[in-house]
Design an enzyme around this catalytic site. Structure first.
Site, PDB file in Angstrom:
ATOM      1  CG  PHE A 234      -1.948   1.081   1.192  1.00  0.00           C
ATOM      2  CD1 PHE A 234      -3.116   0.936   0.464  1.00  0.00           C
ATOM      3  CD2 PHE A 234      -1.744   2.270   1.873  1.00  0.00           C
ATOM      4  CE1 PHE A 234      -4.061   1.951   0.433  1.00  0.00           C
ATOM      5  CE2 PHE A 234      -2.679   3.280   1.853  1.00  0.00           C
ATOM      6  CZ  PHE A 234      -3.843   3.115   1.126  1.00  0.00           C
TER       7      PHE A 234
ATOM      8  CD  GLU B 247     -10.557   2.855   1.841  1.00  0.00           C
ATOM      9  OE1 GLU B 247     -10.227   3.703   2.691  1.00  0.00           O
ATOM     10  OE2 GLU B 247     -10.555   3.090   0.624  1.00  0.00           O
TER      11      GLU B 247
END
Length: 385
Positions: A195, A331
């Site tokens: 990420f 998320e």
């Protein structure tokens, strides 16, 4: 080996970035096919994929014909993860048919979406995809292509940040104004990339005395740009804060990893920082912003992080009950809003309960702007309407 390119690699800057050299292609066409957006199997569009797929059809697909070396073919195979090079008959402008290798999507991997246009794609995606190819191709020696493809959406975000950084003139009234030769990078190693990413640099840079440093080893924590916005109701003299759990304080050993903050989030590919601020306000607290007032933009930790923050005050109507708990479930976000008076915000800063740097910057900027904003709203300097 002769290859026929029909999609994003018809964008010459991208093709040259992938091959690692300049290209002088020939024109050719593939009959009986058409181009469609590549969509994930769940039906989502190409926003995170940004490339097309060939599907059978009644038309023809125009493209570029290029002869490549075996080493260049290996680079292409890496970049075209999820596609397989297959021999196909393509037609030259004079009508002659020749055999060329064409990258076709692996069966069942993606499904076709809307019609795809190179001109439309290049206008929106060309620069950022070409920039992202730098990071993608840098992984050839240490990162399997499938893992690189899984990280590709974040590569696009980081590429967009680099383009914004290069495209913005930075003032230098007092600090050093660099020349191109003032920084020499001998090697860059992408040590980690998911990420976020970590890049290791071997470099020399100009000293204030005029010479160059010895070769230095430096590392950077690489993430995309973000936007931060503090909604303010000038008539009621109140602000909207959000509260959420943060991993950084937890990893430091902080006994309280819940943080009071301004609304914030990543600037996605294809949107401006202003658009990101409005989107995040809706996602995190369910509020609509009026005018955005630019505040200082800054690097929160330039010694180690690439992140750059675009900051705003936002005029908003903030009556009781306007804000709703928010965050994106996919998320794992769990966000609680707080409507508080400006005076309470300053008290939280003085007590040390506000520990979030972007909120501190915006609160101090609001303190500076507040008299004018209150006057423009028809409110007295110390009276909430």
């Amino acid at each position: 080996m002769r290859y026929f390119f029909y999609g994003t690699l018809c964008h010459l800057p991208l093709l040259e970035r992938v091959l690692g050299r300049a290209v002088v292609p020939q024109r050719a066409a593939l009959d009986g096919h058409e181009l469609r957006e590549a969509c994930a199997q769940d039906g989502t569009g190409a926003a995170d994929l940004a490339f097309p797929m060939l599907v059978p059809g009644t038309g023809q697909v125009e493209g570029l014909l290029v002869d490549v070396t075996p080493a260049e073919a290996a680079r292409l195979d890496y970049y075209e993860a999820g596609h397989a090079a297959t021999a196909c008959a393509v037609r030259m402008p004079d009508g002659a048919e020749i055999s060329a290798r064409v990258y076709l999507a692996e069966p069942g991997r993606w499904q076709p979406g809307a019609a795809w246009s190179l001109a439309d794609w290049a206008a929106r995606w060309g620069d950022v995809v070409t920039e992202a190819a730098v990071e993608f191709m840098a992984g050839r020696d240490h990162l399997p292509a499938e893992r690189a493809l899984a990280r590709y959406p974040m590569m696009l975000v980081r590429a967009a940040s680099r383009l914004r950084a290069r495209g913005t003139a930075r003032p230098a009234a007092r600090r050093h104004t660099p020349a191109p030769e003032d920084v020499e990078i001998s090697r860059m190693v992408p040590a980690y990339a998911r990420f976020f990413a970590v890049e290791e640099y071997h470099l020399r840079h100009r000293t204030f005395a005029g010479g160059m440093t010895r070769e230095l080893e430096r590392a950077a924590f690489v993430s995309g740009d973000a936007t931060v916005v503090l909604p303010y109701d000038a008539r009621r003299d109140r602000v909207l804060l959000v509260e959420q759990f943060r991993t950084g304080p937890l990893a430091r050993g902080d006994m309280n990893p819940w943080s009071l903050e301004a609304i914030a989030g990543r600037v996605d590919v294809g949107e401006t920082p202003e658009e990101a601020a409005r989107r995040e306000a809706g996602e995190e607290a369910g509020v609509t912003l009026d005018a955005l007032i630019p505040a200082p933009n800054f690097y929160p930790s330039p010694g180690a992080k690439t992140e750059f923050l675009y900051c705003y005050l936002a005029l908003a109507d903030l009556p009781d009950g306007v804000a709703q708990p928010g965050g994106l479930e996919e998320e794992g976000e769990d966000i609680r809003p707080h409507l508080i008076a400006f005076s309470e915000l300053m008290a939280l800063i003085e007590s040390g309960e506000v520990e979030n740097a972007p909120l501190l910057v915006l609160a101090l900027w609001l303190e500076r702007m507040r008299p004018g904003l209150r006057a423009a709203a028809g409110a007295g300097p110390d009276t909430a309407l």
